[in-house]
Design a protein around this motif. Sequence first.
Motif, PDB file in Angstrom:
ATOM      1  N   ARG A 115       0.953  -1.172  -0.054  1.00 22.02           N
ATOM      2  CA  ARG A 115       0.062  -0.019  -0.024  1.00 22.02           C
ATOM      3  C   ARG A 115       0.920   1.102  -0.064  1.00 22.02           C
ATOM      4  N   PHE A 116       0.572   2.171  -0.867  1.00 20.30           N
ATOM      5  CA  PHE A 116       1.283   3.442  -1.014  1.00 20.30           C
ATOM      6  C   PHE A 116       0.459   4.517  -0.201  1.00 20.30           C
ATOM      7  N   ALA A 117       1.235   5.104   0.782  1.00 19.22           N
ATOM      8  CA  ALA A 117       0.314   6.050   1.549  1.00 19.22           C
ATOM      9  C   ALA A 117       1.445   6.976   2.174  1.00 19.22           C
ATOM     10  N   VAL A 118       0.942   8.174   3.043  1.00 17.48           N
ATOM     11  CA  VAL A 118       1.462   8.892   3.900  1.00 17.48           C
ATOM     12  C   VAL A 118       1.321   8.129   5.443  1.00 17.48           C
ATOM     13  N   SER A 119       2.143   7.766   5.992  1.00 18.45           N
ATOM     14  CA  SER A 119       2.035   7.269   7.377  1.00 18.45           C
ATOM     15  C   SER A 119       3.347   7.756   8.302  1.00 18.45           C
ATOM     16  N   GLU A 120       2.712   7.837   9.376  1.00 15.84           N
ATOM     17  CA  GLU A 120       3.793   8.164  10.540  1.00 15.84           C
ATOM     18  C   GLU A 120       4.818   7.043  11.105  1.00 15.84           C
ATOM     19  N   ASP A 121       4.172   5.819  11.023  1.00 15.99           N
ATOM     20  CA  ASP A 121       5.096   4.760  11.497  1.00 15.99           C
ATOM     21  C   ASP A 121       4.137   3.382  11.294  1.00 15.99           C
TER      22      ASP A 121
ATOM     23  N   GLY B   1      -2.988   3.581  -3.559  1.00 12.16           N
ATOM     24  CA  GLY B   1      -3.468   4.627  -2.512  1.00 12.16           C
ATOM     25  C   GLY B   1      -4.196   5.685  -3.324  1.00 12.16           C
ATOM     26  N   THR B   2      -4.307   6.693  -2.662  1.00 12.13           N
ATOM     27  CA  THR B   2      -5.366   7.751  -2.845  1.00 12.13           C
ATOM     28  C   THR B   2      -4.488   9.027  -3.352  1.00 12.13           C
ATOM     29  N   ALA B   3      -5.354   9.849  -4.082  1.00  7.15           N
ATOM     30  CA  ALA B   3      -4.861  11.254  -4.588  1.00  7.15           C
ATOM     31  C   ALA B   3      -4.220  12.138  -3.589  1.00  7.15           C
ATOM     32  N   PRO B   4      -4.778  12.047  -2.309  1.00  6.38           N
ATOM     33  CA  PRO B   4      -3.998  13.196  -1.403  1.00  6.38           C
ATOM     34  C   PRO B   4      -2.673  12.370  -0.735  1.00  6.38           C
ATOM     35  N   ASP B   5      -2.408  11.255  -1.001  1.00  5.22           N
ATOM     36  CA  ASP B   5      -1.121  10.769  -0.824  1.00  5.22           C
ATOM     37  C   ASP B   5      -0.321  10.717  -1.792  1.00  5.22           C
ATOM     38  N   ALA B   6      -0.656  11.033  -3.056  1.00  2.99           N
ATOM     39  CA  ALA B   6       0.315  10.989  -4.356  1.00  2.99           C
ATOM     40  C   ALA B   6       1.200  12.135  -4.306  1.00  2.99           C
ATOM     41  N   PRO B   7       2.402  11.898  -4.745  1.00  2.00           N
ATOM     42  CA  PRO B   7       3.301  12.942  -4.930  1.00  2.00           C
ATOM     43  C   PRO B   7       2.755  13.897  -5.949  1.00  2.00           C
ATOM     44  N   SER B   8       3.090  15.447  -5.551  1.00  2.00           N
ATOM     45  CA  SER B   8       2.591  16.186  -6.615  1.00  2.00           C
ATOM     46  C   SER B   8       2.940  15.929  -7.875  1.00  2.00           C
ATOM     47  N   GLY B   9       1.777  16.115  -8.755  1.00  2.00           N
ATOM     48  CA  GLY B   9       1.645  15.985 -10.238  1.00  2.00           C
ATOM     49  C   GLY B   9       1.385  14.501 -10.584  1.00  2.00           C
ATOM     50  N   GLU B  10       1.321  13.660  -9.853  1.00  2.52           N
ATOM     51  CA  GLU B  10       0.995  12.248 -10.019  1.00  2.52           C
ATOM     52  C   GLU B  10      -0.048  11.818  -9.758  1.00  2.52           C
TER      53      GLU B  10
ATOM     54  N   ASP C  48      -5.084   2.514 -10.583  1.00  2.00           N
ATOM     55  CA  ASP C  48      -6.253   1.823  -9.807  1.00  2.00           C
ATOM     56  C   ASP C  48      -5.572   0.434  -9.011  1.00  2.00           C
ATOM     57  N   ARG C  49      -6.146   0.205  -7.813  1.00  3.33           N
ATOM     58  CA  ARG C  49      -5.528  -0.780  -7.232  1.00  3.33           C
ATOM     59  C   ARG C  49      -5.756  -2.124  -8.422  1.00  3.33           C
TER      60      ARG C  49
END
Length: 210
Positions: free
Chosen positions: A62-68, A104-113, A117-118
């Motif tokens: 899973r690609f996402a922004v996570s703290e740990d 993952g979702t758009a909010p977690d995607a790097p800028s411009g990417e 789909d899963r």
Amino acid sequence: MIRRRALPFVLAVLVVLTGPAQAHATGYRYWSFWDRDGARWTYATQGPSLARPSDGDVQGFRFAVSEDSSDAARPRGGAEFAVICARTPARDGTKRVALVIDFGTAPDAPSGEVPPDRRTACARVAPEATTAEALASVAKPLRYDTNALLCAISGYPAKGCGEQVAGGEQKDKAPDASGGGPSLGLVAGIAVVAVLGAAGVWQVRRRRDG
């Protein structure tokens, strides 16, 4: 109505209970790696280049922004081996590993990417193959950094690898339905009622003593 002399006490208790507004912790944008244990995902204890799944295992990314690891977002959607590998029959001298790849979702995607789909895939590989080898057989190109950290699956994202993300960035997470106890707001509300009651008793006693 709250007496003026009781008000500072009430406010002090509220400050202790609720505390100052907490700053958003710094997160990291990366691919997390998961093992399927029955009907639930568990964070993998080994990296994909070391893990050696058995025939019939289900693993996810899973690609996402996570703290740990305790904060990491799990792969979404169905994850049944029988469904994912339904069209990949068993074969002597090989093993089958069902893979769930959640971009993952758009909010977690790097800028411009834009996240793809899963998808799911059934990798048929040699019995001694690692998860990384199974993933490479169905989701090229993979990209790693110099420390063997998995940076991209099927070319996503095009750049970056485990970079820090400023606090406050949105993440797609399901709400916690574990029922792990009352919320802080409820506890604070109950405490305020108790404090107000104590303040009233104190006022009555003060008048009697006066």
